[in-house]
Design an enzyme around this catalytic site. Structure first.
Site, PDB file in Angstrom:
ATOM      1  N   GLU A  85      59.684  80.539  29.817  1.00  0.00           N
ATOM      2  CA  GLU A  85      59.281  81.934  29.720  1.00  0.00           C
ATOM      3  C   GLU A  85      59.310  82.607  31.084  1.00  0.00           C
ATOM      4  OE1 GLU A  85      56.065  81.951  26.125  1.00  0.00           O
ATOM      5  OE2 GLU A  85      55.543  80.889  27.937  1.00  0.00           O
ATOM      6  N   CYS A 113      57.700  87.256  37.049  1.00  0.00           N
ATOM      7  CA  CYS A 113      57.122  85.936  37.285  1.00  0.00           C
ATOM      8  C   CYS A 113      58.061  84.941  36.604  1.00  0.00           C
ATOM      9  CB  CYS A 113      55.728  85.927  36.665  1.00  0.00           C
ATOM     10  SG  CYS A 113      54.904  84.346  36.710  1.00  0.00           S
ATOM     11  N   CYS A 127      55.267  70.711  33.511  1.00  0.00           N
ATOM     12  CA  CYS A 127      54.773  70.599  34.890  1.00  0.00           C
ATOM     13  C   CYS A 127      53.964  69.319  35.013  1.00  0.00           C
ATOM     14  CB  CYS A 127      53.884  71.804  35.215  1.00  0.00           C
ATOM     15  SG  CYS A 127      53.172  71.765  36.881  1.00  0.00           S
ATOM     16  N   CYS A 145      46.860  70.427  36.490  1.00  0.00           N
ATOM     17  CA  CYS A 145      45.624  71.188  36.763  1.00  0.00           C
ATOM     18  C   CYS A 145      44.867  71.357  35.438  1.00  0.00           C
ATOM     19  CB  CYS A 145      45.948  72.550  37.372  1.00  0.00           C
ATOM     20  SG  CYS A 145      46.818  72.421  38.945  1.00  0.00           S
ATOM     21  N   CYS A 160      44.866  74.741  33.404  1.00  0.00           N
ATOM     22  CA  CYS A 160      46.129  75.469  33.219  1.00  0.00           C
ATOM     23  C   CYS A 160      46.815  75.106  31.913  1.00  0.00           C
ATOM     24  CB  CYS A 160      47.066  75.186  34.390  1.00  0.00           C
ATOM     25  SG  CYS A 160      48.639  76.036  34.246  1.00  0.00           S
ATOM     26  N   GLY A 182      55.670  75.511  35.927  1.00  0.00           N
ATOM     27  CA  GLY A 182      56.261  74.586  36.892  1.00  0.00           C
ATOM     28  C   GLY A 182      55.661  74.669  38.280  1.00  0.00           C
ATOM     29  N   GLU A 183      55.933  73.656  39.074  1.00  0.00           N
ATOM     30  CA  GLU A 183      55.499  73.622  40.473  1.00  0.00           C
ATOM     31  C   GLU A 183      56.761  73.764  41.338  1.00  0.00           C
ATOM     32  OE1 GLU A 183      52.909  73.650  42.617  1.00  0.00           O
ATOM     33  OE2 GLU A 183      54.421  73.327  44.153  1.00  0.00           O
ATOM     34  N   SER A 240      54.615  80.128  44.967  1.00  0.00           N
ATOM     35  CA  SER A 240      53.235  79.679  44.817  1.00  0.00           C
ATOM     36  C   SER A 240      53.208  78.170  44.593  1.00  0.00           C
ATOM     37  CB  SER A 240      52.608  80.397  43.621  1.00  0.00           C
ATOM     38  OG  SER A 240      51.283  79.982  43.431  1.00  0.00           O
ATOM     39  N   SER A 268      47.579  77.760  45.627  1.00  0.00           N
ATOM     40  CA  SER A 268      46.549  77.708  44.596  1.00  0.00           C
ATOM     41  C   SER A 268      45.468  76.759  45.093  1.00  0.00           C
ATOM     42  CB  SER A 268      47.149  77.190  43.289  1.00  0.00           C
ATOM     43  OG  SER A 268      48.128  78.096  42.837  1.00  0.00           O
ATOM     44  N   HIS A 327      41.634  77.177  44.740  1.00  0.00           N
ATOM     45  CA  HIS A 327      40.695  77.072  43.608  1.00  0.00           C
ATOM     46  C   HIS A 327      39.405  76.302  43.869  1.00  0.00           C
ATOM     47  CE1 HIS A 327      43.987  78.894  41.595  1.00  0.00           C
ATOM     48  NE2 HIS A 327      44.601  77.817  41.171  1.00  0.00           N
ATOM     49  N   ASN A 368      41.866  83.209  32.682  1.00  0.00           N
ATOM     50  CA  ASN A 368      42.280  83.559  31.323  1.00  0.00           C
ATOM     51  C   ASN A 368      41.992  82.389  30.404  1.00  0.00           C
ATOM     52  OD1 ASN A 368      43.491  86.152  31.953  1.00  0.00           O
ATOM     53  ND2 ASN A 368      44.957  84.932  33.116  1.00  0.00           N
ATOM     54  N   CYS A 392      48.366  84.544  33.597  1.00  0.00           N
ATOM     55  CA  CYS A 392      48.439  83.288  34.337  1.00  0.00           C
ATOM     56  C   CYS A 392      47.951  82.124  33.506  1.00  0.00           C
ATOM     57  CB  CYS A 392      47.530  83.341  35.552  1.00  0.00           C
ATOM     58  SG  CYS A 392      48.042  84.507  36.751  1.00  0.00           S
TER      59      CYS A 392
HETATM   60  N1  SAH Z   1      52.367  75.409  40.293  1.00  0.00           N
HETATM   61  C1  SAH Z   1      52.287  76.593  41.097  1.00  0.00           C
HETATM   62  C2  SAH Z   1      52.810  77.776  40.360  1.00  0.00           C
HETATM   63  C3  SAH Z   1      52.009  78.207  39.151  1.00  0.00           C
HETATM   64  S1  SAH Z   1      51.246  79.655  39.624  1.00  0.00           S
HETATM   65  C4  SAH Z   1      50.877  76.780  41.600  1.00  0.00           C
HETATM   66  O1  SAH Z   1      50.009  76.008  41.230  1.00  0.00           O
HETATM   67  O2  SAH Z   1      50.654  77.645  42.430  1.00  0.00           O
HETATM   68  C5  SAH Z   1      50.154  80.028  38.438  1.00  0.00           C
HETATM   69  C6  SAH Z   1      48.822  80.428  39.053  1.00  0.00           C
HETATM   70  O3  SAH Z   1      47.937  80.720  37.978  1.00  0.00           O
HETATM   71  C7  SAH Z   1      48.211  79.285  39.820  1.00  0.00           C
HETATM   72  O4  SAH Z   1      47.411  79.761  40.876  1.00  0.00           O
HETATM   73  C8  SAH Z   1      47.356  78.672  38.758  1.00  0.00           C
HETATM   74  O5  SAH Z   1      46.371  77.848  39.283  1.00  0.00           O
HETATM   75  C9  SAH Z   1      46.804  79.882  38.067  1.00  0.00           C
HETATM   76  N2  SAH Z   1      46.315  79.640  36.721  1.00  0.00           N
HETATM   77  C10 SAH Z   1      46.600  78.603  35.922  1.00  0.00           C
HETATM   78  N3  SAH Z   1      45.950  78.727  34.751  1.00  0.00           N
HETATM   79  C11 SAH Z   1      45.263  79.882  34.806  1.00  0.00           C
HETATM   80  C12 SAH Z   1      44.443  80.587  33.888  1.00  0.00           C
HETATM   81  N4  SAH Z   1      44.225  80.124  32.666  1.00  0.00           N
HETATM   82  N5  SAH Z   1      43.903  81.754  34.281  1.00  0.00           N
HETATM   83  C13 SAH Z   1      44.166  82.252  35.498  1.00  0.00           C
HETATM   84  N6  SAH Z   1      44.966  81.649  36.403  1.00  0.00           N
HETATM   85  C14 SAH Z   1      45.497  80.471  36.062  1.00  0.00           C
END
Ligand code: SAH
Length: 340
Positions: free
Chosen positions: A89, A102, A109, A113, A116, A156-157, A188, A211, A213, A287, A330
């Site tokens: 997507e 995006c 992935c 996390c 996610c 993905g990462e 990211s 990221s 967190h 989210n 996200c």
């Molecule tokens: N793998 C990379 C790219 C993904 S970016 C990374 O980790 O940076 C997607 C971003 O959205 C990341 O910061 C991730 O931690 C965040 N994310 C993942 N799930 C989410 C959610 N349910 N609500 C808000 N942000 C979220």
């Protein structure tokens, strides 16, 4: 077969050099692909027939197919089918400063996390540069407008697919390609330390977002398995090295999880961690999704967290929300197709 969109100008020069020594053809081909936006080799009318035949033998044209679009006022979500039947997507966000996309960088992935949704499915494979470029082309075609900003924050990462994402950046940044300014491109990462170091030598002025967190290893390792491989100390050292080499301001993403990482103590600890670094923090309201138990922090908690960072001279923003209605926000990028 390899997508023609996965070839940089330099790659095409080398290719033509090796077939008939005529490097200038690379410019012609790029012009057809990215200015005139043709959809087949036959339409490249200033390219000789035998060269067209050779191109057709070596490259394919469209390797991703748009199969569904969900539209919201400011957000569209695009579902694509890949050549091997997998799905990915991309999400378009309409900002006042332009159209931001995006893009996904992998099918699935491996980072795992806990919060996610996109990462619930293990990595199936890396996307090829051409498959990432084509996400942009397809969305531009649908909109009939140019994409001005790119964030690699889809499924993905990116740093687990380093070769292809750097090739992708090279292609979309090229003035003869899509001409998207490096400062309008953001990668990211969840923090793959050796790749951050390598990226410091990547000669494009793109933005890096991390990221984070959580402000300490104990908490971070509860929600992000990557933190078992690289401690926050190792991560921060790599980021300092990155900053020393590039002078590019860093951005940290911090998703606000109710009762997990949103306390005042976390805010203070985060401020101390980032003190003195040229950076800003992007607070992301979580989210929620059906399959995962984490909850979004209350807005008064987010505001308090924000205030503490501000008071400690840390630049901070609260992320504007896009796409909640169509599950494009996200962490929610996961093709329903694959759940069926
Ligand atoms: N793998 C990379 C790219 C993904 S970016 C990374 O980790 O940076 C997607 C971003 O959205 C990341 O910061 C991730 O931690 C965040 N994310 C993942 N799930 C989410 C959610 N349910 N609500 C808000 N942000 C979220």
């Amino acid at each position: 077969m390899k997508s023609i969109y996965g070839m940089s100008l330099k790659d095409l020069e080398n290719y033509f050099e090796s077939i008939d020594g005529k490097k200038f053809r690379s410019h012609q081909v790029f012009d057809w692909l990215y200015r005139k936006k043709v959809t087949s080799f036959e339409e490249m009318t200033n390219v000789k027939k035998d060269v067209i035949d050779k191109l057709k033998e070596d490259f394919s044209f469209n390797t991703i197919e748009l199969i569904q679009v969900e539209r919201d006022e400011l957000t569209n979500k695009y579902l694509f089918r890949l050549n091997d039947g997998e799905h990915i997507e991309a999400v378009l966000m309409k900002h006042d400063y332009g159209n931001s996309i995006c893009v996904s960088s992998q099918v699935g992935c491996n980072m795992g996390c806990k919060f996610c949704e996109s990462g619930r499915r293990k990595k199936v494979r890396n996307l090829l540069a051409g498959e990432i470029v084509e996400q942009i082309l397809e969305v531009e075609k649908d909109l009939n407008e140019k994409i001005t900003h790119v964030v690699m924050m889809g499924i993905g990462e990116p740093f687990d697919n380093y070769e292809e994402i750097t090739k992708f950046i090279e292609i979309i940044n090229d003035n003869l390609g899509l001409g998207i300014g490096a400062r309008h491109i953001t990668v990211s990462t969840c923090g793959i330390v050796p790749k951050i170091k390598e990226f410091a030598d990547f000669p494009y002025q793109v933005n890096l977002a991390i990221s984070l967190h959580a402000p300490n290893d104990e908490l971070r390792s509860k929600i992000m398995p990557i933190s078992k491989a690289y401690s926050i100390k190792e991560l921060m050292d790599a980021l300092k090295e990155y900053y020393d080499k590039t002078s590019r301001r860093l951005s940290f993403e911090y998703v606000m999880l109710d009762g997990v990482n949103d306390t005042e103590e976390c805010a203070i600890e985060l401020a101390n961690l980032l003190k003195g670094l040229n950076c800003y923090v992007n607070l992301i309201p979580y989210n929620e999704t059906e399959n995962i138990e984490f909850k979004r922090s209350r807005s008064d908690k987010i505001n308090k967290f924000y205030d503490i960072l501000k008071k400690n001279d840390i630049d901070v923003t609260k992320r504007r929300e896009f796409g909640g209605n169509i599950s494009a926000a996200c962490g929610q990028l996961r093709s329903k197709k694959e759940e069926q």
